[in-house]
Design an enzyme around this catalytic site. Structure first.
Site, PDB file in Angstrom:
ATOM      1  N   HIS A 222       2.403   7.574   9.969  1.00 44.54           N
ATOM      2  CA  HIS A 222       1.037   7.045  10.092  1.00 44.54           C
ATOM      3  C   HIS A 222       0.993   5.988  11.193  1.00 44.54           C
ATOM      4  O   HIS A 222       0.052   5.933  11.985  1.00 44.54           O
ATOM      5  CB  HIS A 222       0.594   6.387   8.779  1.00 44.54           C
ATOM      6  CG  HIS A 222       0.243   7.345   7.672  1.00 44.54           C
ATOM      7  ND1 HIS A 222      -0.667   8.363   7.837  1.00 44.54           N
ATOM      8  CD2 HIS A 222       0.658   7.415   6.379  1.00 44.54           C
ATOM      9  CE1 HIS A 222      -0.796   9.026   6.681  1.00 44.54           C
ATOM     10  NE2 HIS A 222       0.002   8.469   5.788  1.00 44.54           N
TER      11      HIS A 222
ATOM     12  N   HIS B 171       7.615   8.561   6.293  1.00 42.18           N
ATOM     13  CA  HIS B 171       6.208   8.934   6.089  1.00 42.18           C
ATOM     14  C   HIS B 171       5.282   7.834   6.629  1.00 42.18           C
ATOM     15  O   HIS B 171       4.389   8.101   7.449  1.00 42.18           O
ATOM     16  CB  HIS B 171       5.954   9.138   4.585  1.00 42.18           C
ATOM     17  CG  HIS B 171       4.542   9.480   4.231  1.00 42.18           C
ATOM     18  ND1 HIS B 171       4.152  10.758   3.902  1.00 42.18           N
ATOM     19  CD2 HIS B 171       3.420   8.721   4.165  1.00 42.18           C
ATOM     20  CE1 HIS B 171       2.847  10.770   3.648  1.00 42.18           C
ATOM     21  NE2 HIS B 171       2.377   9.533   3.805  1.00 42.18           N
ATOM     22  N   GLU B 172       5.499   6.610   6.195  1.00 43.98           N
ATOM     23  CA  GLU B 172       4.587   5.535   6.599  1.00 43.98           C
ATOM     24  C   GLU B 172       4.692   5.253   8.089  1.00 43.98           C
ATOM     25  O   GLU B 172       3.699   4.908   8.731  1.00 43.98           O
ATOM     26  CB  GLU B 172       4.844   4.266   5.766  1.00 43.98           C
ATOM     27  CG  GLU B 172       4.602   4.428   4.264  1.00 43.98           C
ATOM     28  CD  GLU B 172       3.251   5.035   3.908  1.00 43.98           C
ATOM     29  OE1 GLU B 172       2.296   4.866   4.683  1.00 43.98           O
ATOM     30  OE2 GLU B 172       3.154   5.700   2.863  1.00 43.98           O
TER      31      GLU B 172
ATOM     32  N   HIS C  70       0.838   7.425  14.601  1.00 40.83           N
ATOM     33  CA  HIS C  70      -0.508   7.958  14.840  1.00 40.83           C
ATOM     34  C   HIS C  70      -1.414   6.835  15.360  1.00 40.83           C
ATOM     35  O   HIS C  70      -2.233   7.029  16.260  1.00 40.83           O
ATOM     36  CB  HIS C  70      -1.051   8.529  13.526  1.00 40.83           C
ATOM     37  CG  HIS C  70      -2.176   9.499  13.676  1.00 40.83           C
ATOM     38  ND1 HIS C  70      -2.856  10.002  12.599  1.00 40.83           N
ATOM     39  CD2 HIS C  70      -2.762  10.058  14.756  1.00 40.83           C
ATOM     40  CE1 HIS C  70      -3.792  10.828  13.017  1.00 40.83           C
ATOM     41  NE2 HIS C  70      -3.762  10.879  14.327  1.00 40.83           N
TER      42      HIS C  70
HETATM   43 ZN   LIG Z   1       0.361   9.031   3.733  1.00 42.45          ZN
END
Ligand SMILES: [Zn+2]
Length: 663
Positions: free
Chosen positions: A453, A449-450, A456
């Site tokens: 980011h 998940h991290e 991105h």
């Molecule tokens: Zn998040």
């Protein structure tokens, strides 16, 4: 005065002649932050003044771009300061945060209430037809930012607006401090920490102890003692609504949602009510399965006849059903998820999908010996950015997991592509004397998940940092992180990283299958409690000033919660993940009328992932399309337009339900 003067020796005013211009942590001392921040604020104010007093007519370059380029020193300092204050905070750093945050807030208020500056921004905004799309988006963001921050108010209105902001800041802090005290009281009463509560409820066979823990847990902040949050909640809600009213909105929800992807409260309400219905249908099946196990306990004389599943039974009996149905024991999976292997898997997925290469960068300084630095390069060898991995919990780190930028991506005024410096901070268990750091299934998802980011931020190809990387709408940002989670347990990825740390053996197929099944387990409950909290958040922020005036005491808050839960169709065996008096996300964090964002983003990531499934999971063309459409664009285009470009249609809410096994 001499103590706080910012001399030339201050490392923040010097050029960083370090590998990739990363921060020279060993040269920075705590005493350097305050003078550099104060100097940064002063410099920015002068730069803003220069924009305002420019005799030439406002243009994108002399107004919006100039605004973008202002405050470089301040960003350089705060990039380090706020990262360290969250991940490696000494008490003196915390004291500095308390001291400097109001100063920075006031400086920012000063800018966003500057009418002369706004007039120039407005002039560019109203004549933006010939700008590039990215320039238009940046101008619009800035224009709306001014409006939302009260630039249009008269002097009295602005004064009241500032007053409300500062009152809200201290009320939120009070809410958080009370909750901290209540969490400690919960631990003192039950012997269980708040973060260990789900584990306790899952494994404790003593039903009376579970009931006691449930009641203590769910009444935090609502005990009528000095840490009671009821009055604070009402005050916060009244002030938020007054603020919305000042700007011409009837409710806080319509003010907050006006610049989000969802656009208005009605859209969010309708979205959530459909998910709620599907979740409750599933939850009723789950109760049926659990009741059967409970009936066996009744037969065995462990429980009195007629016992029914109660809220404090859910975790415990769900685990029993899970054990029978899926036979998954995390003691069996953990040896395959040694922390270094998982990080290797995270990197490998990014390589396989987007072609980027990641290697250790020992030449880059780190801020704590537990942190590791990596260098990312693209398939053609060009430099992408620097990544710090800061995975283990320690006393100086706050709880949770997050991604943050030390430096954002943008093109500088000389035309250089400034590449990002990004950190992932987690709270994974450190190694023990017996074993290396071994991660749970949930931890593995967090790592992916991290890094979603982070990707991105890293793959951003924008010109202006105001819209680059993760500078996007709050209800869109989790799409990219949650999307990356989908890869964690794919066989092709697992076979590359999930090796038993003792033997090197790859995770067996049978275990992979069990993980896949278990991820869909208990989703009626999990989705239900998440959705219920999202709805409760919305309903609070949809109250008008007149309606809020009718709330007088703690009981009126309880009655409101009961009514809202009944209307949303929540069954009695489930309560919202957070009840009002301990809903930190919405009363002491940036998620007011925004807790729905996780589910909203999940529709996007699940639907995008289905597109991969339809076209072959590791289809290079689709992966590159994903990279170009979402990861490179940041906030330089409306998310719905990006989504339609990628998928060829609007997102299908059914994708979320299918992914959670609810359809
Ligand atoms: Zn998040």
């Amino acid at each position: 005065m001499a103590l706080t003067a910012c001399t030339d020796k201050n490392p923040f005013v010097q050029e960083w002649n370090t590998p990739y211009g990363t921060a020279p942590f060993s040269k920075i001392s705590e005493a350097d932050y305050k003078p550099a921040i104060l100097k940064g604020i002063k410099e920015r104010a002068a730069e803003i003044e220069a924009i305002v007093s420019n005799p030439e007519a406002p243009t994108f370059e002399n107004t919006i771009a100039a605004f973008e380029n202002s405050g470089q020193l301040l960003s350089k300092v705060t990039g380090v300061f706020y990262n360290i204050s969250e991940s490696d905070a000494t008490p003196s750093i915390q004291a500095l945060v308390d001291e400097l945050t109001p100063v920075m807030t006031a400086a920012s208020d000063e800018i966003f209430m500057n009418k002369a500056l706004f007039e120039r921004v407005k002039a560019v905004y109203e004549n933006s037809a010939d700008l590039t799309r990215e320039q238009q988006m940046l101008t619009k963001e800035l224009y709306e930012g001014f409006i939302q921050n009260g630039v249009g108010l008269d002097e009295a209105g602005q004064a009241r607006f500032k007053e409300i902001n500062s009152a809200l800041a201290s009320l939120s802090q009070k809410f958080g401090n009370n909750l901290l005290a209540e969490n400690n009281a919960f631990k003192a009463e039950t012997g269980v920490t708040v973060s260990a509560y789900p584990d306790f409820m899952t494994s404790c066979p003593d039903r009376a102890a579970r009931e006691k823990a449930f009641k203590a847990y769910s009444s935090r902040g609502n005990n009528g003692n000095e840490n009671d949050n009821n009055a604070i909640v009402l005050e916060i809600m009244k002030l938020r609504t007054e603020k919305a009213n000042l700007l011409g909105y009837k409710t806080s929800a319509s003010y907050i949602l006006s610049d989000k992807m969802a656009g208005n409260p009605e859209t969010v309400d309708e979205f959530l009510s459909k998910i709620m219905a599907a979740a409750m249908k599933k939850a009723k099946e789950e109760i049926y399965d659990m009741q059967k196990v409970m009936d066996e306990d009744i037969k065995a004389g462990l429980l009195p006849a007629g016992s029914k599943i109660q809220p404090w039974d859910w975790f415990y009996y769900a685990e029993k059903v899970r054990g029978r149905k899926y036979d998954l024991n995390e003691d069996l999976t953990k040896p395959y998820f040694q922390v270094d292997s998982v990080r290797k898997g995270v990197f490998y997925a990014a390589h396989k999908l987007y072609g980027i290469n990641i290697e250790e960068a020992p030449e880059v300084e780190v801020y704590n010996p537990e942190v590791k630095a990596y260098k990312l390069t693209d398939a053609d060898g060009s430099f992408v950015g620097i990544f710090y991995s800061d995975y283990f919990s320690r006393d100086t780190k706050r709880g949770g997991a997050w991604m943050n930028n030390f430096r954002e991506q943008y093109i500088d005024t000389d035309g250089n592509d400034v590449r990002p410096v990004i950190v992932n901070v987690c709270n994974f268990p450190p190694a023990t004397e017996e074993t290396p750091s071994l991660l749970s299934i949930d931890n593995v998802q967090t790592a992916f998940h991290e890094f979603g980011h982070a990707l991105h931020g890293f793959l951003s190809k924008c010109t202006y940092s105001g819209v680059s990387g993760t500078s996007v709408k709050r209800d869109y940002v989790e799409m990219l992180s949650q999307f990356n989670e989908h890869w964690a347990f794919q066989k092709e990825i697992l076979s590359h990283y999930a090796n038993d740390y003792r033997t090197g053996e790859t995770i067996p197929d049978e275990l992979v299958e069990k993980i896949g099944n278990a991820l869909k387990f208990n989703q009626g409950f999990m989705t239900g409690e998440l959705c219920a909290a999202s709805i409760l958040d919305m309903k609070w922020h949809e109250l008008s000033a007149e309606e809020l005036a009718g709330f007088t005491d703690a009981q009126s808050i309880r009655d409101f919660e009961t009514k809202v839960c009944k209307e949303m169709g929540l069954i009695d065996e489930i309560i919202p993940r957070y009840r009002t008096t301990y809903f930190n996300h919405i009363f002491n964090s940036g998620y007011s009328a925004g807790y729905y964002s996780y589910l909203w983003s999940e529709v996007l990531d699940c639907d995008a992932f289905e597109y991969f499934k339809e076209n072959g999971l590791f289809n290079e063309e689709i992966a590159m399309k994903f990279r170009r459409t979402f990861l490179e664009k940041g906030g330089s285009e409306e998310p719905m337009i990006l989504f339609e470009q990628f998928r060829g249609k609007q997102p299908d809410p059914g994708a979320l339900l299918r992914n959670r096994g609810l359809e």
